[in-house]
Every structure is written in structure tokens, then in C-alpha cells.
Design an enzyme around this catalytic site. Sequence first.
Site, PDB file in Angstrom:
ATOM      1  N   CYS A  39      -2.474  44.360 -34.482  1.00  0.00           N
ATOM      2  CA  CYS A  39      -1.597  44.978 -35.473  1.00  0.00           C
ATOM      3  C   CYS A  39      -1.380  46.460 -35.152  1.00  0.00           C
ATOM      4  O   CYS A  39      -0.748  46.769 -34.153  1.00  0.00           O
ATOM      5  CB  CYS A  39      -2.154  44.754 -36.870  1.00  0.00           C
ATOM      6  SG  CYS A  39      -0.886  44.962 -38.118  1.00  0.00           S
ATOM      7  N   HIS A  54      -3.042  38.989 -37.332  1.00  0.00           N
ATOM      8  CA  HIS A  54      -4.489  39.228 -37.415  1.00  0.00           C
ATOM      9  C   HIS A  54      -5.270  37.971 -37.050  1.00  0.00           C
ATOM     10  O   HIS A  54      -5.428  37.080 -37.876  1.00  0.00           O
ATOM     11  CB  HIS A  54      -4.866  39.672 -38.831  1.00  0.00           C
ATOM     12  CG  HIS A  54      -4.408  41.055 -39.155  1.00  0.00           C
ATOM     13  ND1 HIS A  54      -5.202  42.164 -38.978  1.00  0.00           N
ATOM     14  CD2 HIS A  54      -3.227  41.510 -39.614  1.00  0.00           C
ATOM     15  CE1 HIS A  54      -4.533  43.250 -39.324  1.00  0.00           C
ATOM     16  NE2 HIS A  54      -3.317  42.889 -39.717  1.00  0.00           N
ATOM     17  N   GLU A  59      -8.359  37.744 -36.722  1.00  0.00           N
ATOM     18  CA  GLU A  59      -9.712  37.773 -37.293  1.00  0.00           C
ATOM     19  C   GLU A  59      -9.815  37.126 -38.671  1.00  0.00           C
ATOM     20  O   GLU A  59     -10.898  36.829 -39.132  1.00  0.00           O
ATOM     21  CB  GLU A  59     -10.229  39.224 -37.341  1.00  0.00           C
ATOM     22  CG  GLU A  59      -9.510  40.164 -38.312  1.00  0.00           C
ATOM     23  CD  GLU A  59      -8.249  40.827 -37.746  1.00  0.00           C
ATOM     24  OE1 GLU A  59      -7.561  40.196 -36.906  1.00  0.00           O
ATOM     25  OE2 GLU A  59      -7.934  41.957 -38.160  1.00  0.00           O
TER      26      GLU A  59
END
Length: 520
Positions: free
Chosen positions: A86, A176, A178
Amino acid sequence: MTTNHHSDTILIIDFGSQVTQLIARRVREAGAYCEIVPFQSAAEAFARIKPRGVILSGSPHSAIDIGSPRAPQEVFEAGIPVLGICYGEQTMCAQLGGQVEAGHEREFGRAFLEIEADCALFDDVWARGTRHQVWMSHGDRVTALPEGFKVVGTSRGAPFAAIADEKRRFYAVQFHPEVVHTPDGARLLANFVRNIVGVKGEWTMSAYRQQAVEAIRKQVGDKKVICALSGGVDSSVAALLVHEAVGEQLTCILVDHGLMRKNEAADVVAMFRQHYNLPLILVDASDRFISALEGETDPETKRKTIGRLFIEVFEEEAKKLGGADFLAQGTLYPDVIESVSFTGGPSVTIKSHHNVGGLPERMNMQLVEPLRELFKDEVRVLGKELGLPESFIGRHPFPGPGLAIRCPGGVTREKLEILREADAVYLDEIRKAGLYDAIWQAFAVLLPVQTVGVMGDGRTYEYVCALRAVTSVDGMTADFYHYDMSFLGNAATRIINEVRGINRVVYDVTSKPPGTIEWE
Ligand SMILES: Nc1ncnc2c1ncn2[C@@H]1O[C@H](COP(=O)(O)OP(=O)(O)OP(=O)(O)O)[C@@H](O)[C@H]1O
Ligand SMILES: O=c1[nH]c(=O)c2[nH+]cn([C@@H]3O[C@H](COP(=O)(O)O)[C@@H](O)[C@H]3O)c2[nH]1
Ligand SMILES: NC(=O)CC[C@H](N)C(=O)O
Ligand SMILES: [Mg+2]
């Protein structure tokens, strides 16, 4: 404890994303040791740690703004793999000669990524020409690539949603990976860690245990260590590690403040003395705590009184031992991150959490914090590794001020006794129903309210007991646990039948926020 004993470290440079800690979680799940550093100290950390790979986090900042954070340029010159996420992608592009712009289509939440080309990041996860759900949260986007990069994935709002310079091993994604809402994200991060950086996945708890024990021996030498031991997971595991490292140089101190759960002090002492032969002093300070709390109804005053007495008791016990040079604590990685996070500005105090943190300065001691690199679930694995019984490892958190903050208003011995019994029955029901592990924390609260009831045809006028159970990940936010009504009915019946002094039971259906988990 220093951390430069890890030769396979991945460095995560934090630009202030809400989810940076999740990157660390995923990297560790892939078997690599990693550290998060705020961008301000990234240059120093990069030189000291000499990481094998770097991950650049997201950020609330805009890479277009003058003075917005940057990664140290050395990161791109060291010949190691770099992954930008990002904002990390945006700053990587800005720093390497690409272009970032605002004002295009923004993407928040679910988005779909079209895979345009093969890329080492996607190996065995995503094939060219397929489409996958990802999670986005951006307003700015990359509009021109630096030299050497190619597009490997696009989304509606981000034509450069995934890019790579495979020669230099630079990768970047606008989404993202994660977060769990990018369902394949963990596998992408594992690809980065294992295939691209080439870490073999040897970050295990048994390796950690050995390293930690050696580091403690080196730090402590032949000096004395004390440890405040509550029987909670964190302090228990910290104590066991220190004990393994320096044996009898450690003395643990368990303060029975009369605010523990049923049989708790005895259980903790029995476990540590029998299984570990760990030097443990049980201080019965219940009279002292309860009389100091007498007549006190303000939650903050109650908390502060307890915090102060904890410190006094500790100082006295340490003096009896002839002083100590070190204090062992169960500080975890999230505690460390929260205190260094540059986004954590001054915030209002909701409640003063008790801790023994006032001790080191007052007593001139150095800290031993063997868990400061770990997350709670890693501490649980380490506990298992150290042989800590399951009943201790899976325990719900229990606050230092104990039952005092579960008796809103004034605390008396009688009320504490009633609460202790009700809490034990409630938890027994939860265990019997097989719900203990599904619930993050559960407990009973004794309200300072009496109501009229009828039992055995007679009138009763007794206390109300509130039951609480929440789901949570970190205690920062929580939802109430959605029990089956029949479970609640059974628990209520048992409490009213078995506990003298309670004739009514209610269930707390407040989330956090707006409520908090504890009632005070
Ligand atoms: N009754 C007690 N006697 C001695 N030390 C205590 C007591 N209660 C709390 N402490 C100290 O305060 C610290 C903070 O408490 P906290 O509840 O956050 O951690 P914990 O009890 O180790 O783990 P958990 O979060 O699982 O309850 C503990 O690690 C321990 O060092
Ligand atoms: O060690 C502790 N000392 C404290 O003073 C304290 N107060 C709350 N808690 C625990 O923290 C978590 C969040 O609680 P709240 O939503 O009530 O703030 C929950 O898990 C609470 O049990 C404490 N733990
Ligand atoms: N989540 C992020 O890293 C966002 C980066 C930047 N603030 C943007 O809005 O594009
Ligand atoms: Mg505790």
C-alpha cells in the site's frame, strides 16, 4: 535483551498503518523472525540488524505530501528483496523514480485483482489470467512505474495493483496481503519470506527458548532476579524462562491480595512448587488490601490504591531478600509496539491499568523481559514448550486488581466471597459446555444492587449477579459472546441455587466500545 542474534531477520518498516502488526504475524507464521521499526529509526535499525529482506508497511500519510515518510534509500541499494504494501508501494515508486497521484478512484474494502503476469510472489497461489479477492484501503495510487518494473496485477481502482522488478527482487502491492480479508494473503507473504528472501523457516519456539535462556544468563550473570508472578500466562512463562536460565537466583513473588478467584493462589503455588521447584514466595496481603479498599467506591481510586499496595508489598519482600538487581516481567511485543508507535498521540485515560511498572525506578532495578519479541499466541506455544500445563496456558486473562473491579462500588469480604463462588460456578458451566476456548474472557460481576425474589415460598432480598463473556483478539475491541439461551438459563439457575446471597442473574450484552470488558 538485544535481538541481533537472529541472522535471518526480516525488517518491517512501519509508516503507521493500523495493521503493521499483522504483517509481523504473517511473517512469523511463515517461520521467519522479524522486527517492526518505526520509519524514523529505520536507518539505524537497518544498519544494526542487517536484514535479509525488508517489508514497507501502509500508512495514513500521503506519499504525495512534501515531507511524507520515506524508507532509508540504503534499503534499495543493499541488493536484498523488498516488498512494499500500500503506502509501501507508493513510497517505493516515489523513491525509485515512479509517479504517485491522488484524486483517482479510491478503494476501501473488498476489491478484485486480475493476475496479468507470472511473478514469484504469486507462485503456486495465483495463476495468470485468474481473478482474486483482495482487501484495499487507499486514496492515492501509483500512476507511473520506476524503471525495471512491470505490472503483474490490476484492480478497478489501481492499474498498478501489483508490480514487480524481479531482477532487483522488488515487489509491491496496493492491497493488504496481511489481513484475513485477502484470503490468500498469508501465502503471498510466505512466498516472499521463504522463496524470494529464502529464509528456511527455522524460527521455532524451541530455538527461541534456547536463545532467550542464553541471553538471560548473559544479562543477569550471578545477580539476583525477582519476578512478580500472577499465574497468568505472561508472567508464568517469563518466570519459567528465567528459572531455566539462572535457577535459584530467581525468586518469584505472588501477592494474594484477597482479590483472586476461588483457590487461585493455592493452585498457582502448587503448580510452580511441585512441577518446577521454583523459588516462590506467597505473600498473604489480603487484610492489607481489603482494609485499604474499605469504604472506597470510586473505580480509579480503587485501582490506584491496589497499584500502590502492590508496589509497597514488593519493596518489602525484596528488602527481606537482601535486595535484587533485576526485575523479570512478562512484557509482550504488542506492549512494546504500542509504546513506541509514533501514531499513538496523547489519549485520554479510560482506566489506570495496574502494573508493577513503577518498581524498577523506585527500586533501582534493571528489567529482564524475555517475551518482548513475542505475541500472546507465541507465548502460549512457548509455555507448552516449557511444559506449562494446559490449564495455565489457555487461561483467560485476569486483571491485576482482580475481583475488586468486579464488585462495582464498595468492596467487602462478604461480597468478595459471594462473587468468588458465583464466578467459579459460571466458569465451571462454561468448561462443561466446552465453550472455554471459544470465549476470550468470561467472568461474573456482583452488582451493588439488591432485588426482591422468592425462594422456597419465602421472600429474598439479595444481590444481582451479572455475567460477562466476550470475544476479542487483543482486548482492545470486543463483542459479547452469543450464548445459547439455554446455557444462560442453566448457569443462572446453578448460581442462584448454589450461591448464598444472589437471587437474580443478568447477562451483559455490551460490546467494546462503547463498553469496556471489565465493569470498572
Ligand atoms: N497477584 C499478583 N501477584 C504478583 N504479581 C502480579 C499479580 N497480579 C499481577 N501481577 C503482575 O502484573 C503483571 C501484569 O498483569 P497481567 O494480568 O497483564 O499479566 P499476566 O497476569 O501475567 O497475564 P494475563 O494477561 O494472562 O493475566 C503480571 O505479569 C505480574 O507480573
Ligand atoms: O493486568 C491488568 N491490569 C488492569 O488493571 C486491568 N484492567 C483491565 N484489564 C484487562 O485488560 C483487558 C481490557 O479491559 P477493559 O476493556 O476493561 O479495559 C481485559 O482483559 C481486562 O481484564 C487489566 N489487566
Ligand atoms: N493504507 C495505506 O497505506 C494508504 C496509503 C495512502 N494514505 C493512501 O490513501 O493511498
Ligand atoms: Mg493477569
